[in-house]
Structure formats: structure tokens, C-alpha cells
Design an enzyme around this catalytic site. Structure first.
Site, mmCIF file in Angstrom:
data_model
loop_
_atom_site.group_PDB
_atom_site.id
_atom_site.type_symbol
_atom_site.label_atom_id
_atom_site.label_comp_id
_atom_site.label_asym_id
_atom_site.label_seq_id
_atom_site.Cartn_x
_atom_site.Cartn_y
_atom_site.Cartn_z
ATOM 1 N N ARG A 105 -51.230 2.702 -52.530
ATOM 2 C CA ARG A 105 -52.656 3.029 -52.622
ATOM 3 C C ARG A 105 -52.944 3.636 -53.972
ATOM 4 N NH1 ARG A 105 -55.289 6.405 -47.879
ATOM 5 N NH2 ARG A 105 -54.053 8.037 -48.811
ATOM 6 N N THR A 109 -58.973 5.095 -56.269
ATOM 7 C CA THR A 109 -59.872 4.219 -55.481
ATOM 8 C C THR A 109 -59.462 4.124 -54.016
ATOM 9 O OG1 THR A 109 -58.503 2.272 -55.884
ATOM 10 C CG2 THR A 109 -60.195 2.775 -57.537
ATOM 11 N N ASP A 201 -47.541 13.006 -46.610
ATOM 12 C CA ASP A 201 -47.239 11.707 -47.220
ATOM 13 C C ASP A 201 -45.945 11.166 -46.627
ATOM 14 O OD1 ASP A 201 -46.082 9.748 -49.073
ATOM 15 O OD2 ASP A 201 -47.801 10.241 -50.328
ATOM 16 N N ASP A 204 -43.090 10.064 -49.093
ATOM 17 C CA ASP A 204 -42.432 11.220 -49.720
ATOM 18 C C ASP A 204 -41.519 11.936 -48.725
ATOM 19 O OD1 ASP A 204 -43.487 10.825 -52.210
ATOM 20 O OD2 ASP A 204 -45.105 12.276 -51.990
HETATM 21 C C1 PRP Z 1 -49.149 5.056 -47.445
HETATM 22 C C2 PRP Z 1 -48.756 4.534 -46.071
HETATM 23 C C3 PRP Z 1 -49.561 3.282 -45.958
HETATM 24 C C4 PRP Z 1 -50.827 3.650 -46.688
HETATM 25 C C5 PRP Z 1 -51.884 3.959 -45.676
HETATM 26 O O1 PRP Z 1 -48.474 4.385 -48.434
HETATM 27 O O2 PRP Z 1 -47.379 4.340 -45.934
HETATM 28 O O3 PRP Z 1 -48.956 2.153 -46.550
HETATM 29 O O4 PRP Z 1 -50.554 4.811 -47.474
HETATM 30 O O5 PRP Z 1 -53.102 4.196 -46.281
HETATM 31 P P1 PRP Z 1 -54.357 3.236 -46.102
HETATM 32 O O6 PRP Z 1 -54.465 2.935 -44.636
HETATM 33 O O7 PRP Z 1 -55.500 4.099 -46.595
HETATM 34 O O8 PRP Z 1 -54.150 2.020 -46.937
HETATM 35 P P2 PRP Z 1 -48.604 4.780 -49.991
HETATM 36 O O9 PRP Z 1 -49.692 3.994 -50.617
HETATM 37 O O10 PRP Z 1 -48.682 6.269 -50.124
HETATM 38 O O11 PRP Z 1 -47.265 4.217 -50.606
HETATM 39 P P3 PRP Z 1 -45.731 4.660 -50.357
HETATM 40 O O12 PRP Z 1 -45.378 4.248 -48.940
HETATM 41 O O13 PRP Z 1 -45.005 3.887 -51.373
HETATM 42 O O14 PRP Z 1 -45.631 6.157 -50.546
HETATM 43 N N1 URA Z 2 -50.521 7.789 -46.366
HETATM 44 C C1 URA Z 2 -49.718 8.777 -45.924
HETATM 45 O O1 URA Z 2 -48.489 8.730 -46.139
HETATM 46 N N2 URA Z 2 -50.262 9.799 -45.273
HETATM 47 C C2 URA Z 2 -51.575 9.877 -45.009
HETATM 48 O O2 URA Z 2 -52.018 10.854 -44.377
HETATM 49 C C3 URA Z 2 -52.408 8.841 -45.465
HETATM 50 C C4 URA Z 2 -51.846 7.795 -46.134
#
Ligand code: PRP
Ligand code: URA
Length: 210
Positions: A105, A109, A201, A204
């Protein structure tokens, strides 16, 4: 709730989810719990799999019993956090093939950005289960499902651990044919698109980054 949205209220899932949410839970235990919860969600998400008769011989006699009818499955974790659910799913569906979709994400945005896409070559013969612990705005799940749909799989289900009401609604409206399985529907999103109360997160916490 719509008839293809399933919220698991099993006590084992709810108990494990409480520990998962706790900010004092460390990376090792967080990873273990994500896998355990994935296994329990998988148990529920495979409930409608068709069975067929099979003849076997027990040590006592011949018997006609049941087996899963020719199920070919592809698990597709959304990178990174979806990776945390794969082993838990493979515990119950060990012959599944595993594809990967890389999305992150954009922090400004909140729109998903695609950076990787590798799906099994025979995906059109398979039932796909897309994995991501978090359904927040729904943007990542909507895009991932759109990407998988281009390959014409037999069916698609989306499995997550925590969903925000906003993401659940957006995902169901964008892909009403996709069954959604989650362990909890939380209160709301905050102004940065994080789920409240959520667990922070997920990527993380699984990988120990920050
Ligand atoms: C997180 C999560 C989803 C997304 C959800 O990933 O694992 O993929 O956000 O958010 P959304 O429903 O608003 O799209 P992130 O983009 O943080 O990436 P990562 O798993 O690499 O940390
Ligand atoms: N992605 C995450 O990992 N946590 C949230 O709360 C939203 C998006």
C-alpha cells in the site's frame, strides 16, 4: 451479513486472536499464532468441499468410505503478510500449489502497488484461496482477486484474519462471487487506513521489521 461472508466465532480462534492483537506478543509467537489461526480458518473454509465414495480395505473388511473429490487447490498469499498464513494452510491442504502476488500500500494514497506476480501454470484447473491477514480499505484484496481472475481459476475464496467493515463492504461489492472468510470484523479504520483495534502492521509483526 451476506451469505458468502463468514466470520469465525470459534472459541479457539477468538482466544488466539486476543493474544495476536496484544502489543506485548513477540515475533516468534505472533508467527506461530498467524499459522495456527490460518489452519483453523482453513478448516472452516473447506467445509463445502465435495466428497466422493472410495472403496478401501480395512484390516477387518472392505468398506466404501469418503474422500475429497479431486480437489486441486492453489494458495495465493499477498506479499508480505499473507506469507505468514501459508504453512498453516499447508498443514491441512499439503498438496496445494502456491502462487505469490506482491502488493504494497502506498502510504500516501493507500492505493495498492503491484510488484510481483507468479501463479501456478495450471491455475485454471484449480480452486484458489487468496491469503492476507488484514483486509483494511480492501484495495489490496480487490486488486489481487482481479489479477487472479485474469487467469480463469475454477473458484476464488479470500481468507483473512481481521477485516474492517469498510474493506469487507468494498471487497464484497467489487467481487460478490468471492467467498470471504475472516476471524473478526473490527470497529473501523483510522485516518491512516489502519484497522482499529486491529493488531498493528501485520507484515512488520510477522517479519520483525519496523
Ligand atoms: C497490508 C496487509 C494487506 C494490506 C491491507 O500490507 O497485509 O495486504 O495492507 O490494506 P488494504 O486493505 O487497505 O489494501 P502492506 O501494504 O502493509 O504490505 P506488507 O504486507 O508488505 O507489509
Ligand atoms: N495493514 C496492516 O498490516 N494493518 C492494518 O491495520 C491495515 C493494513
Amino acid at each position: 451479513m451476506k451469505d458468502n461472508i463468514f466470520v469465525m466465532d470459534h472459541p479457539l480462534i477468538q482466544h488466539k486472536l486476543t493474544i495476536l492483537r496484544d502489543k506485548h506478543t513477540g515475533t516468534k509467537q505472533f508467527r506461530e499464532l498467524v499459522n495456527e489461526i490460518a489452519t483453523l480458518i482453513c478448516y472452516e473454509a473447506t467445509r463445502n468441499w465435495p466428497l466422493q465414495d472410495v472403496e478401501i480395505e480395512t484390516p477387518m473388511q472392505k468398506a466404501v468410505t469418503k474422500e475429497i473429490a479431486g480437489k486441486k487447490v492453489a494458495l495465493v498469499p499477498i506479499l508480505r503478510a499473507g506469507l505468514g498464513m501459508v504453512d498453516g494452510m499447508l498443514n491441512l491442504v499439503p498438496s496445494a500449489k502456491v502462487g505469490h502476488i506482491g502488493l504494497y500500500r502506498d502510504h500516501e494514497t493507500l492505493q495498492p502497488v503491484e510488484y510481483y506476480n507468479k501463479l501456478p501454470g495450471d491455475i485454471e484447473e484449480r480452486d484458489v484461496m487468496i491469503l492476507d491477514p488484514m483486509l483494511a480499505t480492501g484495495g489490496s484484496a480487490i486488486d489481487a482477486i482481479g489479477i487472479v481472475k485474469r487467469s480463469n481459476p475454477k473458484s476464488i475464496k479470500f481468507l483473512c484474519i481481521i477485516a474492517a467493515p469498510e474493506g469487507l463492504k468494498a471487497l464484497h461489492e467489487a467481487h460478490p462471487d468471492v467467498g470471504i472468510y475472516c476471524a473478526a470484523v473490527d470497529e473501523k479504520l483510522n485516518e491512516n487506513g489502519y484497522i482499529l483495534p486491529g493488531l498493528g502492521d501485520a507484515g512488520d509483526r510477522i517479519f520483525g521489521t519496523k
